[in-house]
Every structure is written in C-alpha cells, then in structure tokens.
Design a protein around this motif. Structure first.
Motif, short mmCIF file in Angstrom:
data_model
loop_
_atom_site.label_atom_id
_atom_site.label_comp_id
_atom_site.label_asym_id
_atom_site.label_seq_id
_atom_site.Cartn_x
_atom_site.Cartn_y
_atom_site.Cartn_z
N LYS A 1 -10.30 -7.03 -9.91
CA LYS A 1 -10.52 -5.59 -9.96
C LYS A 1 -9.87 -4.97 -11.19
O LYS A 1 -10.43 -4.06 -11.82
CB LYS A 1 -9.98 -4.94 -8.68
CG LYS A 1 -10.86 -5.18 -7.46
CD LYS A 1 -12.21 -4.51 -7.62
CE LYS A 1 -13.11 -4.74 -6.44
NZ LYS A 1 -14.43 -4.08 -6.60
N HIS B 1 -7.74 3.76 1.73
CA HIS B 1 -8.09 3.97 0.33
C HIS B 1 -7.06 4.91 -0.28
O HIS B 1 -6.11 5.35 0.39
CB HIS B 1 -9.51 4.53 0.19
CG HIS B 1 -9.77 5.75 1.01
ND1 HIS B 1 -9.42 7.02 0.60
CD2 HIS B 1 -10.33 5.90 2.24
CE1 HIS B 1 -9.76 7.90 1.52
NE2 HIS B 1 -10.31 7.25 2.53
N VAL B 2 -7.23 5.24 -1.53
CA VAL B 2 -6.23 6.04 -2.22
C VAL B 2 -6.03 7.39 -1.56
O VAL B 2 -4.90 7.91 -1.48
CB VAL B 2 -6.63 6.22 -3.70
CG1 VAL B 2 -5.63 7.11 -4.43
CG2 VAL B 2 -6.73 4.87 -4.39
N ARG C 1 -9.85 0.07 6.06
CA ARG C 1 -10.51 1.27 5.54
C ARG C 1 -9.56 2.14 4.71
O ARG C 1 -9.93 3.21 4.24
CB ARG C 1 -11.09 2.14 6.68
CG ARG C 1 -11.89 1.41 7.74
CD ARG C 1 -12.82 0.35 7.18
NE ARG C 1 -13.85 0.92 6.31
CZ ARG C 1 -14.58 0.22 5.45
NH1 ARG C 1 -14.37 -1.08 5.33
NH2 ARG C 1 -15.48 0.82 4.70
N TYR D 1 0.83 -1.20 0.00
CA TYR D 1 0.00 0.00 0.00
C TYR D 1 0.86 1.25 0.00
O TYR D 1 0.64 2.19 -0.79
CB TYR D 1 -0.93 0.00 1.22
CG TYR D 1 -1.69 1.29 1.39
CD1 TYR D 1 -2.84 1.54 0.67
CD2 TYR D 1 -1.24 2.27 2.28
CE1 TYR D 1 -3.54 2.74 0.81
CE2 TYR D 1 -1.92 3.46 2.44
CZ TYR D 1 -3.06 3.69 1.70
OH TYR D 1 -3.73 4.88 1.85
N GLN E 1 -8.30 -4.60 1.09
CA GLN E 1 -9.36 -4.50 2.10
C GLN E 1 -9.81 -5.85 2.66
O GLN E 1 -9.89 -6.02 3.88
CB GLN E 1 -10.53 -3.72 1.52
CG GLN E 1 -10.26 -2.22 1.41
CD GLN E 1 -11.36 -1.48 0.68
OE1 GLN E 1 -12.35 -2.07 0.24
NE2 GLN E 1 -11.19 -0.17 0.55
N THR F 1 -6.41 2.11 -7.19
CA THR F 1 -7.72 1.84 -6.59
C THR F 1 -7.94 0.33 -6.49
O THR F 1 -8.47 -0.17 -5.49
CB THR F 1 -8.84 2.48 -7.42
OG1 THR F 1 -8.62 3.89 -7.48
CG2 THR F 1 -10.20 2.20 -6.80
N THR G 1 -5.85 -1.04 -3.49
CA THR G 1 -6.48 -0.80 -2.18
C THR G 1 -7.71 -1.68 -2.00
O THR G 1 -7.96 -2.19 -0.90
CB THR G 1 -6.87 0.68 -2.02
OG1 THR G 1 -7.75 1.05 -3.10
CG2 THR G 1 -5.67 1.57 -2.03
N SER G 2 -8.46 -1.86 -3.08
CA SER G 2 -9.64 -2.73 -2.99
C SER G 2 -9.23 -4.17 -2.71
O SER G 2 -9.92 -4.89 -1.98
CB SER G 2 -10.44 -2.64 -4.29
OG SER G 2 -11.57 -3.47 -4.23
N THR H 1 -6.41 8.22 1.63
CA THR H 1 -6.04 8.22 3.05
C THR H 1 -4.69 8.90 3.22
O THR H 1 -3.73 8.61 2.49
CB THR H 1 -5.96 6.78 3.59
OG1 THR H 1 -7.21 6.13 3.38
CG2 THR H 1 -5.64 6.78 5.08
#
Length: 680
Positions: free
Chosen positions: A434, A362-363, A360, A300, A474, A467, A470-471, A365
């Motif tokens: 994704k 995400h891009v 939680r 990440y 999760q 994206t 990150t997905s 954050t």
C-alpha cells in the motif's frame, strides 16, 4: 471453634499462618509478574519498533514469549514433581529476571526477540509452579480461597496490562516494562528462599524431553515460515520450502515420540475423545484471534488515531474488561444450570462479529466506535475461554484429567503463537504494498512505524500513510473473523456431556494463564478443594442430615462422625485431638444424648447401638455423595484417587461447623443434586 479455643491455639497457629501468608504474597507477585508480561507489551510495541526498527519483526516480540512459555510449561510441572518445586521456582524466577533485564537493554529487534524467548522460558515455569506450590503449603480445606485470589490476579493483569504498558512508555521509557520486573522478582525470590519449604511429591514421573524438544523445534519452524514468508523471503524460496518441510517433519516426529513416551506431553489416545479434539481446535482458534487482536489494535490506536500509548492502553481496557465480565458470568451460569454448550456457540459468534467490526476500521472511525468494537470482541472471547477447560475436564477419563487441562491451554497458546506470526506477515506485506502504491514518488516515511514520527509527517503524506496502515490491518481482522466463524461451526458439533460437580467453572482468571502440567491427581485435588471449600458451610451439614434422615444440628452430626471413628474417649482428650472447645463438644454431645445416639457416662463419650447405626447411615450417605461428585471416575479403579478422596475427607472434617453470621453471603449453588460436602 470458640473464641477461647482460637486464642489458646493462636500461639502455635500464628507463625504457620504468617509463613503461609508471606509465601502466598510472594507467589502472587510472581504470578502478576508473569501474567502481566503477556499483555503489557502490546501498547508499547509501536514505540519499541520505532526505536529499534524492523516493523516486519513486530509480531515476534509477542510470539517469542508465547512460544517459549507454551512449550516450557508442561515440562516445569513434571520437573517440579521430580526435583521439588522450591528450587525449580527459584530457577524460573532467575531466568525470567535475566531475560527481563536483557530485554530492557536490547539494542535491536533481533536481540529483543531472543531475550523475550529467554524470558518466556522462565515465564512458563512461573505460571505452572505458583499454582502447584500452593498445594505444598496450604491444606485442601483452605486451598480454594487462595486459588480464587490467583484467578483475580489473572483477570486484573489482563485488564491493566495494556494500560501499564502505555503509562511506562509515556512517562519513562518502554524499557521499564521489562525493568519493573526486577525489584518485584528479587523481593519474591528472597521471600520464597527464606519462607518456602516445599516438599516434592512422591511420584517420580518420566519426563518427555524428546517430545518437548520436537514440539518446540517444529512449532518454531512453522512460525518462522509464516513470519518470514512473503517479507524477508518469497513463499516459494528454497530456504522457505526447507523450513516448512523441516517443521512438518519435526511435528510428525513429535507424534511418533508421543506414541512411545512413558508420560507424553500429549497422549495420542486422548484425541479419540471427540469433545477434547473439538475443544482443542476451538482453543487454537481462540488463541489465534485473541493474541492477534491484542497485538495489532495498538498500532491502529497510536499510528492512525494518534493516541498516546497510555490512552491506547486505556482504550483497550474495555475489551479486557468485557472478556473478564463474560468469563465470570458464564462460569456462574454454568455452575447454576449445569450446561456449557450454549456458551462457546454464542461466544464464537460474538467474537466473529467483533473481529468483522474491527476489519471495518478506517481513518475516520471514531474512538468511541473503535472501543465499542473491542468490547464486542472481549465479550465474545470471555464466553469461550474458560468453558473450553470445563468441557475438556468433564469429558475425559480420570487418567487424562491433568493432560486435558494442560492440553487445552497448550493449544490456545500455540494458536496465539502462530496467529500473531501469520498476522504479522500479512500486515507487513500489505503495508509495504500500500505504501508503494499510495505515496508520491520520493516521499519519505518512517520505516519503523514510530507513532511520534508518523505525527510529524506532512498532512498529505500522513493521510496516505495512516490510510495504508488501516488498509493493511483489514485483512488481519478479516482472517481472524473467518477463523472465528470456523470455531462457531465446530462449536455446534460439541457434544454436551452432563457436568460432573467436580468440573465446575474454574476461577475467573483461569482462562488467561499458561498451560498447566498434566498431573491428573493434582488437577482433581484442585477441583475438589475449590468445591469443598465452597460447600463446607452450616447449610451443607443441614442438607446431609436431611439426606440421611437424621434430625441433628450440624455440630451434632459432625460429632456423631467423630465419635464413630473412635473408641470411647474423654471430652478433654477429644477436645485436644480435634482442636475444638470442650464446652462446644459438651453441647453437641448433649444433643446426641437427647436423641439416644450417644452416652456420656463417666465423662467418656461413646455412641450407643442406635448411634452406631446412625453413624453407618452417615458413612453410606457420604460415600454416595462422593460417587455423585466423581461421577464417571470410580475411586475404586484408581488407588491414587481413592487416597486423595480419603485425605481430603479427613482434612475437611477437621473442624466443627459453626453457624453462619446473619450477614454471611449464601453459599454458591452447585450443579448436582443437593447434598452435603465431600466431608459429610
């Protein structure tokens, strides 16, 4: 001992002291080398995958090392008992260095994974044998101090590992995270070869080769199933069904082998102990969560946030620092209050919160928020890790003390091996899905997840790619959080057994190292040595005098015990026997004479009838104190335990207590009622 005495003794003692320090320095290098390799790879993984390809195999770079070192650790302990630790330690270092060199030379992911497993086979021995070797070269009276340095080394390596990994990737090459081991290892190997003359223990245990082989093969099959399932092959593919069935069969065979082995790696009766069973389950989950987080957080930070490996290592430092802080603090609080159950409850709850927060991400954050989430996770893990060892040691019978210690760390390492593999499969599956759904038709993205290549993507494709990453992360953290909640529930069922004084919190870094061997005598010797080292202070002798009702200063109490063990003896002869200054002995003798407890007539010191009675009270007090320290473990029921206590007592009583300097730190608190050290 006076300055004069120390000076007189120094020509003899200095070479031995220098040899011990030389050996200890080499062992510290070995330990740092092995413990760093558990965390230093994490920040380099995205770059390694970028160079070698195979993002679906990323988790195996960590899993291969963990799995090999986990299974090898207990075997090294038993082989060290059988053949001596010097040659075995040298062999483990050579194996580790060969694996390190080959890792640095790897040309694809398959080669790297195989060589990491080879490196892990050596690394498992380094962890166990360095700790055991200290017992061969350092007296119990000093051992606690040296083991404290080991704890600090473990903690330091956990904190700086990700940072060093990032530094090497940015400044040199990822291959240097492996090459750096070579000069360090060669130096340690040379020193150990010249200076170490380790003795083999008297015991000749039978080695559970069959159990170790079945466990290793069974775990490997399970990990392969979780790693390849849904990516390389479908979950229901014939190859996968055969693989998981083989894994289950091998693990069942392991249980059958353990029920028949003379000295099993995991004696099955120990699982009837509810505390050990629960602690093992919680440890498995903690390992599952910890290694998963450490492995995938750099993805990440580097691919999504665009940080360099060095910066991502720096950003992971708060998580490791938080883990170290709460590990140290919880150990001190447990030693002070004698309670351990609240810590795994709070720790698993905080760990679950930290993992949920990471899910939680995400891009958009912020880096500060991500670092905050990692701190929460580290604080939670630190409250759990070392407490598990304390609870297990405290709940089992003496004959299972060693295997309880190694068993808890074994389950944590197994959890890490399987967890990283499961997380890797989830991440690879989700990322592929994704990318297929979010990228425009014909868009080209780096299949290797190379951070440098990701930065060069056109803006629309870059956004879609990060994206997707990150997905894909999760569900990894959500699954880890769900397991942490399960550990939280299990923690409430943990029965709190009153703490033995010998089961105080281990050194701060003890939660980070690999499984120890299952030798109960050596494990108890370690615990008693640390405890005694903390307590051999002027104040403890004062407490013993109060305990047995003798108004004597510590040197006088000490001399009373020495004279009680001997026939009448001249002070000059006694000074030579005890390596004590004759003037100090004379002052202590004069104190005993003032209380009519000793007679020094004719320069031969001896106890009077009143002194002999006082000596018997002192012996009874020492014996009662040992019963408190070993509450639940009867020395009379275990000959080796009785021999250990006697030997430690003799060693600890060797030197006259000296008044502490004004600036000396006060001794740490102990969990049982006040009293003297094991020595009295």
């Amino acid at each position: 001992m006076s300055a004069a005495s120390e000076t007189a003794a120094s020509p003899v003692a200095a070479p031995q002291t220098q040899r011990v320090r030389l050996i200890f320095g080499a062992l510290m290098l070995v330990l740092l080398m092995a413990s760093l390799d558990q965390t230093i790879v994490s920040t380099a993984l995205p770059t390694i995958v970028g160079d070698l390809g195979g993002v679906s195999k990323l988790s195996w770079v960590v899993t291969a090392y963990l799995l090999a070192s986990t299974v090898a650790g207990p075997l090294y302990g038993k082989l060290g008992d059988l053949f001596g630790r010097k040659q075995l330690l040298q062999g483990a270092i050579v194996l580790f260095l060969v694996g390190s060199a080959l890792c640095g030379l790897s040309q694809d992911m398959t080669e790297l994974i195989v060589f990491r497993a080879l490196q892990g086979l050596g690394g498992g021995g380094l962890m166990v044998l360095t700790i055991a070797t200290i017992g061969d070269v350092v007296a119990p009276r000093e051992r606690g101090r040296y083991q404290g340095y080991f704890g600090a080394a473990f903690g330091l390596s956990t904190v700086i590992g990700p940072l060093l990994g990032g530094f090497f990737v940015d400044q040199v090459s990822w291959r240097w995270i492996f090459y750096i081991n070579l000069p360090i290892g060669v130096l340690a190997l040379a020193v150990i070869g010249v200076a170490l003359q380790a003795r083999a223990d008297r015991g000749r245990p039978k080695i559970d080769y069959l159990g170790a082989s079945l466990l290793a093969a069974g775990l490997a099959a399970v990990v392969l199933y979780t790693s390849f399932g849904g990516t390389t092959y479908g979950w229901g593919a014939p190859q996968m069904i055969v693989l998981i069935a083989l894994g289950a069969l091998l693990l069942v065979g392991f249980l059958a082998a353990e029920s028949r082995a003379a000295e099993p790696i995991l004696p099955l009766p120990i699982f009837r102990n509810r505390v050990f069973a629960l602690v093992s389950a919680i440890g498995f989950i903690v390992g599952f969560s910890l290694f998963g987080a450490v492995t995938f957080i750099p993805l990440y930070l580097q691919n999504v946030k665009g940080h360099s490996p060095t910066v991502s290592g720096l950003l992971m430092t708060p998580m490791m620092a938080g883990l170290l802080i709460t590990s140290i603090t919880s150990g001190q609080l447990i030693s002070r209050f004698g309670r351990y159950k609240p810590f795994p409850i709070a720790g698993t709850a905080i760990t679950a919160v930290g993992l949920f927060l990471l899910s939680r991400l995400h891009v958009g954050t912020s880096t500060v928020a991500a670092a905050g989430y990692m701190i929460v996770l580290g604080l939670g893990l630190g409250l759990v890790m070392q407490v598990l060892v304390i609870a297990a040691q405290n709940a089992v019978d003496y004959r299972y003390l060693g295997v309880a210690t190694s068993g808890v760390t074994l389950f944590r390492q197994i959890g890490g091996s399987i967890g990283v593999s499961v997380f890797g499969a989830i991440f690879a599956n989700r990322l592929a899905a994704k990318l297929a759904s979010q990228l425009p038709a014909g868009a080209h993205v780096p299949t290797s997840s190379n951070p440098a290549a990701v930065k060069r993507l056109p803006a629309p494709i870059h956004h879609a790619y990060v994206t997707a990453v990150t997905s894909a992360l999760q569900p990894v953290f959500l699954l880890a959080a769900a397991f942490a909640v399960l550990a939280f529930v299990l923690s409430w069922w943990l029965r709190e057994v009153p703490l033995r004084t010998t089961a105080q919190a281990p050194d701060p870094g003890a939660g980070f190292h690999g499984a120890r061997d299952g030798n109960s005598r050596r494990e108890l010797e370690r615990a008693l040595s640390v405890l005694a080292n903390r307590q051999v202070r002027w104040e403890r002798y004062e407490e013993m005098a109060t305990r047995v009702g003798l108004a004597l200063a510590p040197p006088e109490l000490w001399l009373l015990a020495r004279l009680g063990e001997r026939p009448p003896v001249a002070l000059a002869e006694l000074s030579g026997q005890l390596d004590a200054d004759e003037a100090d002995l004379r002052r202590a003798l004069e104190g005993l004479q003032e209380h009519a407890l000793a007679d020094g007539g004719g320069e031969r010191a001896a106890l009077t009838d009143a002194g002999r009675a006082a000596y018997e009270r002192l012996v009874a007090g020492r014996r009662a104190r040992l019963r408190e320290l070993l509450h639940g473990w009867d020395p009379d029921a275990h000959s080796e335990l009785r021999e250990l206590v006697d030997r430690l007592g003799r060693d600890l009583l060797m030197h006259m207590p000296r008044a502490p300097a004004a600036d000396d730190a006060p001794p740490p608190p102990i969990t049982s009622s006040p009293g003297a050290p094991t020595s009295g």
